[in-house]
Design a protein around this motif. Sequence first.
Motif: not given
Length: 96
Positions: A7-11, A15-23
């Motif tokens: 999780e820390p590596t993905i974040l 950047g500052s967006t959550h990984p599930l915040d997809v357009t």
Amino acid sequence: MAPEDIEPTILRAIGSTHPLDVTFIDDEDLLTPWNRSSTPTMKLAGKMPESLTVTLANQVYFEKAQLPQSLANRLIRLAAFPNPEFYRAQAMRMSV
């Protein structure tokens, strides 16, 4: 990679967006693509399960039947990434 480092590596990578915040594009967006909503929705539609059985092995496994369709769709979009070789082959009418 250790599970607690994922999780820390993905974040850090996104950047500052959550990984599930997809357009996502819906029918309304297709009609007026130049208008962006001022506040994107962070919550998924539908009732989410209280718990989910996840198996961590060589990959992460879970029962798709346990997921609501909106969450399954979000995870599918999250896992998809552009493949330039696919688009090049498709443009040249090669077998893909």
